[in-house]
Scaffold this active site. Structure first.
Site, short mmCIF file in Angstrom:
data_model
loop_
_atom_site.label_atom_id
_atom_site.label_comp_id
_atom_site.label_asym_id
_atom_site.label_seq_id
_atom_site.Cartn_x
_atom_site.Cartn_y
_atom_site.Cartn_z
N ALA A 1 34.74 -19.85 -25.55
CA ALA A 1 34.66 -19.12 -24.29
C ALA A 1 33.27 -18.52 -24.12
O ALA A 1 32.69 -18.01 -25.08
CB ALA A 1 35.70 -18.00 -24.23
N ASP A 2 32.76 -18.61 -22.91
CA ASP A 2 31.53 -17.89 -22.58
C ASP A 2 31.84 -16.51 -22.04
O ASP A 2 31.00 -15.62 -22.10
CB ASP A 2 30.73 -18.70 -21.55
CG ASP A 2 30.06 -19.90 -22.21
OD1 ASP A 2 28.88 -19.80 -22.54
OD2 ASP A 2 30.75 -20.92 -22.39
N ARG A 3 33.05 -16.33 -21.53
CA ARG A 3 33.47 -15.01 -21.07
C ARG A 3 34.99 -14.99 -20.93
O ARG A 3 35.57 -15.90 -20.34
CB ARG A 3 32.81 -14.66 -19.74
CG ARG A 3 33.09 -13.23 -19.25
CD ARG A 3 32.42 -12.97 -17.90
NE ARG A 3 30.97 -13.05 -17.99
CZ ARG A 3 30.15 -12.00 -17.90
NH1 ARG A 3 30.65 -10.79 -17.77
NH2 ARG A 3 28.84 -12.17 -17.95
#
EC number: 5.3.1.23
Length: 394
Positions: free
Chosen positions: A257-259
C-alpha cells in the site's frame, strides 16, 4: 537467505540501486543532494513507499552531514530543513510514508536540546537530531517488515488450517520486496515468511503494467531467492483463479500500500482494485500488507487520496537493453520502441483505490487488523497514540 539491497547507507554517504536497469544490471547511484534524491524518486529509479521515505530522509541527512546547511541561527537551521523536506515531499505525493517521515523529522529537529547553547553547538544538536532520526527510520523499517511477514503468514495459516502444514499459493501485484523497502519487504515479505516456514506452494506475480515492476523486479527477487514462482500478465488473474485456483490452492492476493486511510480504503499500484474484485468473486482472501507509517488517519476515505498521474510515454513507448539474435542481453545498447500510436490520448494514473469492503485484512508490524461486526476497520489497537491524538482533536 540472501536478499537484494536497494539502499546502502553509512553516515554521510547514500547509494541507491537504479531499479530501471534491473534485472540486467546492478548499478548504484551516489545520492548526495536533495535534488538528486528527488530525481531518483520521481524517475522511479527507486520506488516503493517505504524506500521512497527512506531515500528522501537519508539523502538530506547525507547533505546535512556534508555541510550543506550554512545558517546562522537555530530558527534558520530548522527553516532550512523544513524547506528541503517540503521540496522532497512533492516527489511522490501519493505515498504517505514519505509525508509521515517528513512530519517525524520536523518534530525531531524541534525537540533537539538546544537550551543554553551557543549557535554552533545548537546547530550541531539540531543536525544530529535530524540525522539520528533519519537513520532510525531506516533501522525500524527492516524490523517492521520482518514483523509484517510473521503476522501475515500467521493469519493466512489460520485461514487455511485444515492441516497445520497445508501449503497455499498466493498472487502479488507490483513490487513490495527488498527493492521497495530497507529489506525483506511487506507483501513480498509475507510470501518470504510463508516460504521459509514451508507453507508456500507457489507465488504468482503480475507484470504490473505500464512500468512492469512485477516482471522486472518481483520476478527477479523471487528467482534470486529460489521461491517457486510464475509470472502472468495483469489481465490473466481472473483466468488463473478460475482455471488453477483450486488445483494450486490459491488462498490469497497479497499487496502492499502507498496509503491506507482511516476507513481502510487503500491506494496501491494501478490494477490493485481489479484484483480485489476478482478475488472477492472467486472467494480468495485479499490482504494488504503495510507498516503503520503507511496508514493515514487524517484522511477519512479513499476519495481524499491524491492520485499521481504519470507521463503518457509510459503507455505508448517501452525501452530496454537490446536482445541479441542468440537470446543474450546486450546492456551496452538500449532502444526505445513505440508500442502505440504516438498521438493517441492517454490516461495514466499510477495508483487506484481499493474500497475497504473488498479487503479482508490489513497486516501491520503491530498485528493484523480485520473488520469488526460493523464491517469497519479499527486501527486504534495497532496505533493507540496516533488514534488517541486524532480522537482528542475531534
Amino acid at each position: 537467505m540472501a536478499t537484494l539491497q536497494a539502499i546502502k547507507y553509512s553516515r554521510g554517504k547514500l547509494q541507491v540501486l537504479d531499479q530501471l536497469r534491473l534485472p540486467h544490471e546492478h548499478h548504484y547511484d551516489e545520492i548526495t543532494t536533495s535534488e538528486e534524491a528527488f530525481d531518483c524518486i520521481r524517475s522511479m529509479r527507486v520506488r516503493g513507499a517505504p524506500a521512497i521515505a527512506i531515500v528522501a530522509a537519508l539523502a538530506h541527512a547525507a547533505e546535512l552531514h556534508n555541510g550543506s546547511c550554512t545558517t546562522n541561527t537555530p530558527e534558520e537551521t530548522i527553516a532550512h530543513i523544513d524547506s528541503r523536506l517540503d521540496y522532497l515531499k512533492q516527489s511522490r505525493p501519493t505515498a504517505v510514508d514519505l509525508s509521515n517521515a517528513i512530519s517525524l523529522l520536523k518534530v525531531a529537529v524541534r525537540a533537539a536540546e538546544i537550551d543554553g547553547l551557543e549557535h554552533p553547538e545548537a546547530k550541531e544538536a539540531i543536525l544530529n537530531a535530524y540525522i539520528e532520526t533519519a537513520e532510525d527510520i531506516l533501522a525500524r523499517d527492516l524490523e517492521n517488515n520482518t514483523a509484517i511477514g510473521a503476522f501475515g503468514a500467521g493469519w493466512l495459516q489460520q485461514q487455511h488450517n485444515s492441516s497445520p502444514d497445508r501449503k497455499i499459493s498466493v498472487l502479488t501485484h507490483c513490487n513490495t520486496g527488498s527493492l521497495a523497502t530497507s529489506g525483506h519487504g511487506t507483501a513480498l515479505g509475507v510470501i518470504r515468511t510463508l516460504h521459509s516456514r514451508g507453507l508456500l506452494q507457489h507465488a504468482y506475480c503480475t507484470e504490473t503494467r505500464p512500468y512492469n515492476q512485477g516482471s522486472r523486479l518481483t520476478s527477479f527477487e523471487l528467482v534470486f531467492e529460489g521461491i517457486p514462482a510464475t509470472l502472468i500478465t495483469d489481465s490473466m488473474a481472473g483466468s488463473l483463479f478460475a482455471v488453477q485456483g483450486a488445483a494450486m490452492n490459491i488462498g490469497a492476493v497479497i499487496v502492499g500500500a502507498d496509503r491506507v486511510v482511516r476507513n481502510g480504503d487503500t491506494a496501491n499500484k494501478i490494477g490493485t482494485y481489479s484484483l480485489a474484485v476478482l478475488a472477492r468473486h472467486h472467494g480468495i482472501k485479499f490482504v494488504v500488507a503495510a507498516p503503520t507509517t503507511s496508514i493515514d488517519l487524517v484522511t477519512e476515505t479513499g476519495a481524499g487520496i491524491e492520485i499521481e498521474e504519470r507521463k503518457r510515454e509510459e503507455l505508448t513507448q517501452i525501452s530496454g537493453p537490446v536482445v541479441n539474435a542468440d537470446g543474450s542481453v546486450d546492456t551496452s545498447r538500449t532502444a526505445r520502441v513505440a508500442i502505440a500510436d504516438q498521438t493517441i490520448n492517454v490516461w495514466n494514473p499510477a495508483f487506484d483505490v481499493t474500497p475497504n469492503a473488498l479487503i479482508d485484512a490489513i497486516v501491520t508490524e503491530k498485528g493484523t487488523v480485520v473488520k469488526g461486526a460493523d464491517g469497519k476497520f479499527d486501527f486504534s489497537g495497532v496505533m493507540p497514540e496516533r488514534w488517541a491524538a486524532l480522537v482528542g482533536k475531534a
